[in-house]
Design an enzyme around this catalytic site. Structure first.
Site, short mmCIF file in Angstrom:
data_model
loop_
_atom_site.label_atom_id
_atom_site.label_comp_id
_atom_site.label_asym_id
_atom_site.label_seq_id
_atom_site.Cartn_x
_atom_site.Cartn_y
_atom_site.Cartn_z
N ASP A 34 24.63 35.70 76.59
CA ASP A 34 23.43 36.26 75.98
C ASP A 34 23.83 36.83 74.62
O ASP A 34 24.67 37.72 74.56
CB ASP A 34 22.86 37.37 76.87
CG ASP A 34 21.71 38.13 76.22
OD1 ASP A 34 21.19 37.66 75.18
OD2 ASP A 34 21.34 39.19 76.74
N HIS A 68 13.38 34.42 74.55
CA HIS A 68 14.79 34.64 74.21
C HIS A 68 15.64 33.59 74.92
O HIS A 68 15.50 33.37 76.12
CB HIS A 68 15.20 36.05 74.63
CG HIS A 68 16.62 36.40 74.34
ND1 HIS A 68 17.18 36.28 73.08
CD2 HIS A 68 17.61 36.88 75.15
CE1 HIS A 68 18.45 36.67 73.13
NE2 HIS A 68 18.73 37.03 74.37
N CYS A 81 18.80 33.28 68.40
CA CYS A 81 19.46 33.26 69.71
C CYS A 81 19.81 31.85 70.16
O CYS A 81 20.89 31.60 70.70
CB CYS A 81 18.62 33.98 70.75
SG CYS A 81 16.88 33.49 70.81
#
Length: 204
Positions: free
Chosen positions: A71, A54, A122
């Site tokens: 994030d 991630h 992401c």
């Protein structure tokens, strides 16, 4: 699959982030070594040997003594440690930023989710955030023309069916944004969109 490191670097160059970009790193990122230089990085929550899990974006604005931690899922430090065994507080302690004269800095962390739970975009969301950071470093997280294109929901609603349409629109707006600003994305759009698809984690 998600985004490859080289791909993220090409896109960030297109977005004008290049002069401030330290690079892509795994979870062993040493931090922002130069406390006087505006800089940013994209950091993976896993070791490079795993292939990555991630992507997060981190940025340092020395004039305002502000450290950003973006994030796309909006997880807390505790949640990142629980899920990925990754701690950004530990990263801060390793960084030269803690050697500032008064050790007083502002930590601004994303607390809302903008990416769907099964999306692999992401890294691209991190590119979008860093585009905002280099242009509006005092309001990089929101209230700027780039980040206003996407909308967050509370992290505890990440899996909620009512949130999924918001996340889908965010990803569509992300792709639209990159088509406008990144020739590399335009040239490789079909492959990048397949690799980062909204339901990618369901098809792996």
């Amino acid at each position: 699959m998600g985004s490859r490191e080289e791909e993220l670097r090409f896109i960030l160059h297109d977005l004008g982030v290049g002069p401030y970009f330290l690079g892509t790193f795994d979870k062993h990122f040493p931090g922002f070594i130069s406390k006087d230089r505006m800089s940013c990085a994209i950091v993976n929550t896993a070791g490079r040997e795993t292939g990555g899990v991630h992507w997060l974006a981190m940025a340092w604005h020395p004039a305002s003594q502000t450290f950003y931690m973006f994030d796309p899922f909006g997880f807390s430090d505790q949640k990142l440690k629980q899920i990925y065994n990754f701690e950004y507080q530990g990263l801060l302690k390793r960084s030269a930023l803690t050697s500032t004269a008064d050790r007083c800095l502002t930590l601004i962390q994303s607390t809302q989710s903008v990416q769907g739970p099964n999306s692999a975009a992401c890294g691209l969301f991190c590119c979008m955030f860093l585009h905002a950071f280099v242009r509006w470093p005092l309001r990089a997280m929101d209230n700027n023309p780039t980040m206003n294109l996407i909308h967050g929901v509370p992290n505890n609603m990440l899996e909620s069916p009512s949130s999924q349409n918001v996340f889908l629109r965010n990803q569509q707006n992300l792709y639209r944004f990159l088509r406008r600003h990144s020739p590399h994305f335009v040239k490789h759009a079909a492959q990048i969109e397949a690799d980062t698809a909204f339901d990618k984690m369901l098809t792996n």
